[in-house]
Write a protein that holds these residues in place. Structure first.
Motif, PDB file in Angstrom:
ATOM      1  N   THR A 469       0.838  -1.191   0.000  1.00 26.86           N
ATOM      2  CA  THR A 469       0.000   0.000   0.000  1.00 26.86           C
ATOM      3  C   THR A 469       0.875   1.243   0.000  1.00 26.86           C
ATOM      4  O   THR A 469       1.831   1.340   0.770  1.00 26.86           O
ATOM      5  N   ILE A 470       0.543   2.198  -0.870  1.00 24.33           N
ATOM      6  CA  ILE A 470       1.272   3.457  -0.992  1.00 24.33           C
ATOM      7  C   ILE A 470       0.285   4.588  -0.761  1.00 24.33           C
ATOM      8  O   ILE A 470      -0.791   4.620  -1.366  1.00 24.33           O
ATOM      9  N   ALA A 471       0.629   5.521   0.121  1.00 21.30           N
ATOM     10  CA  ALA A 471      -0.252   6.639   0.441  1.00 21.30           C
ATOM     11  C   ALA A 471      -0.479   7.513  -0.788  1.00 21.30           C
ATOM     12  O   ALA A 471       0.423   7.692  -1.621  1.00 21.30           O
ATOM     13  N   ASP A 472      -1.679   8.080  -0.880  1.00 20.89           N
ATOM     14  CA  ASP A 472      -2.038   8.878  -2.049  1.00 20.89           C
ATOM     15  C   ASP A 472      -1.198  10.149  -2.146  1.00 20.89           C
ATOM     16  O   ASP A 472      -0.807  10.556  -3.245  1.00 20.89           O
ATOM     17  N   ASP A 473      -0.890  10.801  -1.017  1.00 20.64           N
ATOM     18  CA  ASP A 473      -0.119  12.039  -1.077  1.00 20.64           C
ATOM     19  C   ASP A 473       1.345  11.801  -1.407  1.00 20.64           C
ATOM     20  O   ASP A 473       2.091  12.756  -1.634  1.00 20.64           O
ATOM     21  N   ARG A 474       1.785  10.559  -1.434  1.00 16.71           N
ATOM     22  CA  ARG A 474       3.155  10.244  -1.826  1.00 16.71           C
ATOM     23  C   ARG A 474       3.300  10.128  -3.346  1.00 16.71           C
ATOM     24  O   ARG A 474       4.410   9.912  -3.831  1.00 16.71           O
ATOM     25  N   LEU A 475       2.219  10.252  -4.064  1.00 16.01           N
ATOM     26  CA  LEU A 475       2.256  10.161  -5.521  1.00 16.01           C
ATOM     27  C   LEU A 475       1.660  11.435  -6.104  1.00 16.01           C
ATOM     28  O   LEU A 475       0.487  11.480  -6.472  1.00 16.01           O
ATOM     29  N   PRO A 476       2.426  12.526  -6.182  1.00 11.46           N
ATOM     30  CA  PRO A 476       1.895  13.772  -6.735  1.00 11.46           C
ATOM     31  C   PRO A 476       1.776  13.686  -8.252  1.00 11.46           C
ATOM     32  O   PRO A 476       2.112  12.680  -8.880  1.00 11.46           O
ATOM     33  N   ARG A 477       1.306  14.751  -8.833  1.00  7.57           N
ATOM     34  CA  ARG A 477       1.162  14.786 -10.285  1.00  7.57           C
ATOM     35  C   ARG A 477       2.522  14.693 -10.982  1.00  7.57           C
ATOM     36  O   ARG A 477       2.619  14.175 -12.098  1.00  7.57           O
ATOM     37  N   GLU A 478       3.554  15.191 -10.331  1.00  5.46           N
ATOM     38  CA  GLU A 478       4.899  15.085 -10.917  1.00  5.46           C
ATOM     39  C   GLU A 478       5.450  13.671 -10.853  1.00  5.46           C
ATOM     40  O   GLU A 478       6.467  13.368 -11.459  1.00  5.46           O
ATOM     41  N   GLY A 479       4.820  12.789 -10.077  1.00  6.36           N
ATOM     42  CA  GLY A 479       5.319  11.437  -9.927  1.00  6.36           C
ATOM     43  C   GLY A 479       6.416  11.355  -8.884  1.00  6.36           C
ATOM     44  O   GLY A 479       6.751  12.336  -8.193  1.00  6.36           O
ATOM     45  N   ARG A 480       6.991  10.199  -8.758  1.00  8.62           N
ATOM     46  CA  ARG A 480       8.064   9.988  -7.782  1.00  8.62           C
ATOM     47  C   ARG A 480       9.073   9.023  -8.358  1.00  8.62           C
ATOM     48  O   ARG A 480       8.719   8.057  -9.047  1.00  8.62           O
ATOM     49  N   ARG A 481      10.343   9.283  -8.082  1.00 14.11           N
ATOM     50  CA  ARG A 481      11.448   8.459  -8.551  1.00 14.11           C
ATOM     51  C   ARG A 481      12.153   7.847  -7.353  1.00 14.11           C
ATOM     52  O   ARG A 481      12.621   8.574  -6.467  1.00 14.11           O
ATOM     53  N   LEU A 482      12.205   6.542  -7.319  1.00 15.51           N
ATOM     54  CA  LEU A 482      12.836   5.803  -6.227  1.00 15.51           C
ATOM     55  C   LEU A 482      14.140   5.216  -6.728  1.00 15.51           C
ATOM     56  O   LEU A 482      14.174   4.527  -7.756  1.00 15.51           O
ATOM     57  N   ILE A 483      15.221   5.479  -6.005  1.00 11.53           N
ATOM     58  CA  ILE A 483      16.567   5.068  -6.420  1.00 11.53           C
ATOM     59  C   ILE A 483      17.220   4.313  -5.281  1.00 11.53           C
ATOM     60  O   ILE A 483      17.087   4.692  -4.111  1.00 11.53           O
ATOM     61  N   ARG A 484      17.929   3.265  -5.618  1.00 11.03           N
ATOM     62  CA  ARG A 484      18.750   2.531  -4.645  1.00 11.03           C
ATOM     63  C   ARG A 484      20.165   2.407  -5.185  1.00 11.03           C
ATOM     64  O   ARG A 484      20.368   2.035  -6.350  1.00 11.03           O
ATOM     65  N   ASP A 485      21.147   2.741  -4.355  1.00 15.96           N
ATOM     66  CA  ASP A 485      22.550   2.640  -4.727  1.00 15.96           C
ATOM     67  C   ASP A 485      23.355   2.197  -3.517  1.00 15.96           C
ATOM     68  O   ASP A 485      22.820   2.010  -2.417  1.00 15.96           O
ATOM     69  N   HIS A 486      24.652   2.033  -3.699  1.00 12.33           N
ATOM     70  CA  HIS A 486      25.548   1.569  -2.644  1.00 12.33           C
ATOM     71  C   HIS A 486      26.430   2.727  -2.178  1.00 12.33           C
ATOM     72  O   HIS A 486      26.810   3.601  -2.972  1.00 12.33           O
ATOM     73  N   MET A 487      26.759   2.698  -0.876  1.00 10.77           N
ATOM     74  CA  MET A 487      27.547   3.757  -0.259  1.00 10.77           C
ATOM     75  C   MET A 487      28.754   3.153   0.454  1.00 10.77           C
ATOM     76  O   MET A 487      28.685   2.044   0.992  1.00 10.77           O
ATOM     77  N   LEU A 488      29.848   3.900   0.460  1.00 12.50           N
ATOM     78  CA  LEU A 488      31.042   3.547   1.227  1.00 12.50           C
ATOM     79  C   LEU A 488      31.560   4.817   1.879  1.00 12.50           C
ATOM     80  O   LEU A 488      31.755   5.826   1.196  1.00 12.50           O
ATOM     81  N   ALA A 489      31.739   4.781   3.202  1.00 13.08           N
ATOM     82  CA  ALA A 489      32.186   5.960   3.943  1.00 13.08           C
ATOM     83  C   ALA A 489      33.157   5.525   5.026  1.00 13.08           C
ATOM     84  O   ALA A 489      33.233   4.345   5.405  1.00 13.08           O
ATOM     85  N   ARG A 490      33.899   6.493   5.530  1.00 11.66           N
ATOM     86  CA  ARG A 490      34.855   6.275   6.611  1.00 11.66           C
ATOM     87  C   ARG A 490      34.201   6.577   7.955  1.00 11.66           C
ATOM     88  O   ARG A 490      33.353   7.459   8.075  1.00 11.66           O
ATOM     89  N   THR A 491      34.597   5.822   8.960  1.00 13.23           N
ATOM     90  CA  THR A 491      34.169   6.081  10.329  1.00 13.23           C
ATOM     91  C   THR A 491      35.193   6.960  11.026  1.00 13.23           C
ATOM     92  O   THR A 491      36.254   7.282  10.482  1.00 13.23           O
ATOM     93  N   SER A 492      34.872   7.377  12.250  1.00  6.35           N
ATOM     94  CA  SER A 492      35.772   8.278  12.972  1.00  6.35           C
ATOM     95  C   SER A 492      37.098   7.627  13.329  1.00  6.35           C
ATOM     96  O   SER A 492      38.101   8.323  13.499  1.00  6.35           O
ATOM     97  N   ASP A 493      37.130   6.290  13.454  1.00 10.89           N
ATOM     98  CA  ASP A 493      38.373   5.605  13.793  1.00 10.89           C
ATOM     99  C   ASP A 493      39.140   5.148  12.557  1.00 10.89           C
ATOM    100  O   ASP A 493      40.093   4.378  12.686  1.00 10.89           O
ATOM    101  N   GLY A 494      38.740   5.588  11.373  1.00 11.39           N
ATOM    102  CA  GLY A 494      39.450   5.238  10.155  1.00 11.39           C
ATOM    103  C   GLY A 494      38.937   4.009   9.446  1.00 11.39           C
ATOM    104  O   GLY A 494      39.431   3.688   8.361  1.00 11.39           O
ATOM    105  N   GLY A 495      37.966   3.304  10.008  1.00 12.96           N
ATOM    106  CA  GLY A 495      37.417   2.134   9.346  1.00 12.96           C
ATOM    107  C   GLY A 495      36.458   2.512   8.224  1.00 12.96           C
ATOM    108  O   GLY A 495      36.210   3.696   7.948  1.00 12.96           O
ATOM    109  N   THR A 496      35.934   1.513   7.569  1.00 10.34           N
ATOM    110  CA  THR A 496      35.004   1.724   6.473  1.00 10.34           C
ATOM    111  C   THR A 496      33.672   1.051   6.799  1.00 10.34           C
ATOM    112  O   THR A 496      33.628   0.057   7.512  1.00 10.34           O
TER     113      THR A 496
END
Length: 521
Positions: A469-496
């Motif tokens: 189920t998707i709420a009606d206000d989440r689908l405006p006239r402009e539509g909606r684009r859903l994207i999934r990608d992968h991320m890699l970042a550093r932590t405060s101690d230098g790890g990943t």
């Protein structure tokens, strides 16, 4: 005849040094005072310039994180908040082929490092990779199968291993398996449950002593302070006192008027040449701030740790005349606009305060591996969820639009009766969104359904599922684009830290599927 005489004065320097002439010294104090009086510098209506500023406040470190799965404590080195809130669960058997191989190779590496190379064979036979995995088949175990079987007993107390054929289980083997499980936990973050599939957004909270920080309607991506709202909460920890006296620094920006009379201005940005219509109030307000009050703003730096909430209680400013002024906060009412402060959730909530979340700084972002378009189709009186891109078995994106080919249609003969068709077809990656009433309330919603002529077509990605189920206000006239990608970042101690995130953005507008019924061709 009269004779004229002319006298010419030619100055000659007594030395070759030009410093005396460039100094432009003024030896007349009365003239200097008169110029200051003429320019209004002696009126004193703006007060004296600040010399010192005593900043008193409270610092509350974020100690807990909560979403739909529950609440958990946060260690000081918890890592980026995005990895906790956005991590897409890696569910078996949807592990990418590359992840299966990497986790299986890590298991062999931990065994060989512990001197247990003679116990590799049972893992290869018990968790074999499919032959389609190229050269890795027969040489590396399937990391997905191994993690699914070995992780639950290793997380028990005390940790253990299941009885595999031809495998001797002892403490060195369990220690090596625990090292491998630690590698898996760092590579595959725990699944987040902050994503609301009905709203297509994130909703989670973070707790600090004396305040609750709520992030609602976050569409994914960069998570900064403006994504949070503040709400007072019972103190559940110790707040750190902050009392620092520093020297304020004047705010500068390109094109601002110079503070001295004889100083040359920068000609790169000419704010005086900006043309503003009398009705353009916003532009005129910006020009008035820049040209008249630009030199009235000062910066008082605050040193605070990452992942903390700062609330100012007092600001005492001492000027050049020795007068100390208590600067009150500008958040006296909720209707006033302020910069760099969180909005209160309720009228009686926390007004003001600044949050410095522990976010990912300059992360590495992959190309989108999944993309879904939600759009309205006025001609068909429907809405569609178009699964245009999915993640393939090897982790690479697969464009379903390119893999779907409509069979060629022959033109009907010129003679004879027309051919009747009950209806046209749509691509198998188009799923209708049928309007219905939300069971939890009176708000309208959309339900993801299958086409009646192709019941075998199902979504293959992580965004939509049959019956969702998707709420009606989440689908405006402009539509909606859903994207999934992968991320890699550093932590405060230098790890990943690596995770897969979802993002919700504005779509491309309305579309047409070409769906129609009762045709004569």
């Amino acid at each position: 005849m009269p004779i004229g005489f002319y006298a010419r004065f030619e100055p000659h320097t007594r030395s070759d040094d030009v410093e005396e002439g460039l100094a432009a010294r003024v030896y007349d104090p009365a003239w200097t005072l008169s110029r200051q009086w003429q320019l209004g510098e002696l009126l004193g209506d703006d007060g004296g310039s600040p010399v010192t500023a005593r900043h008193v406040g409270r610092i509350s470190r974020c100690t807990a994180y909560a979403d739909r799965a529950g609440r958990r404590e946060l260690p000081p080195d918890a890592g980026p908040v995005e990895a906790m809130a956005e991590a897409v669960p890696v569910t078996w058997p949807r592990w990418p082929r590359s992840l299966r191989v990497d986790v299986g190779r890590a298991l062999l590496r931990c065994l060989r490092t512990a001197g247990l190379a003679d116990r590799v064979h049972p893992f290869l036979t018990q968790f074999p990779l499919a032959p389609k995995d190229d050269l890795a088949a027969g040489r590396v175990p399937d990391g997905a199968l191994a993690h699914r079987t070995l992780a639950p007993p290793l997380r028990a107390t005390p940790p253990t291993l299941p009885n595999l054929p031809d495998l001797v289980v002892d403490q060195p083997l369990i220690d090596a398996a625990l090292d491998w499980l630690q590698f898996c936990d760092a590579l595959i973050p725990p699944p987040a449950t902050a994503w609301d599939p009905a709203r297509m957004e994130y909703d989670f909270t973070m707790e600090a002593p004396g305040v609750t920080l709520e992030a609602v309607e976050h569409g994914g991506g960069t998570l900064e302070w403006w994504a949070f709202d503040a709400e007072p909460a019972p103190s559940a920890g110790q707040e750190d006192a902050y009392d620092v006296t520093t020297v304020p620094t004047r705010v500068t920006f390109p094109g601002m008027p110079v503070p001295r009379w004889w100083q040359e201005e920068d000609a790169v940005i000419d704010l005086g040449a900006v043309e503003a219509h009398p009705a353009d109030l916003a532009r005129m307000a910006v020009l008035q701030f820049a040209l008249l009050y630009g030199n009235d703003h000062f910066v008082v730096p605050v040193h605070m740790p990452v992942g903390a909430f700062f609330l100012t209680t007092h600001l005492l400013v001492t000027d050049v005349f020795g007068t100390t002024t208590l600067v009150p906060p500008s958040t006296g009412t909720a209707a006033r606009w302020t910069m760099f402060t969180l909005s209160p959730i309720k009228e009686s909530g926390v007004h003001g305060g600044f949050l410095l979340p522990a976010t990912a700084v300059q992360p590495l972002v992959s190309a989108p591996v999944e993309e879904v378009l939600l759009l309205r189709d006025e001609m068909a009186n429907l809405a569609w969820a178009i699964e245009s891109t999915i993640e393939g078995p090897n982790g690479e994106p697969i464009h379903r639009t390119e893999h779907w080919h409509r069979p060629p249609e022959n033109d009907p003969p010129d003679t004879g009766p027309p051919t009747y068709r009950f209806g046209t077809t749509v691509p198998p990656h188009w799923f209708p969104l049928v309007p219905q009433r939300d069971p939890s309330g009176d708000a309208p919603a959309f339900a993801v359904q299958q086409m009646a002529d192709d019941p075998t077509s199902v979504p293959l990605g992580e965004f939509v599922a049959i019956g969702q189920t998707i709420a009606d206000d989440r689908l405006p006239r402009e539509g909606r684009r859903l994207i999934r990608d992968h991320m890699l970042a550093r932590t405060s101690d230098g790890g990943t830290v690596v995770w897969s995130r979802r993002r919700s953005r504005i779509g491309r507008g309305e579309g047409s599927s070409g769906l129609s019924f009762d045709l004569a061709q």
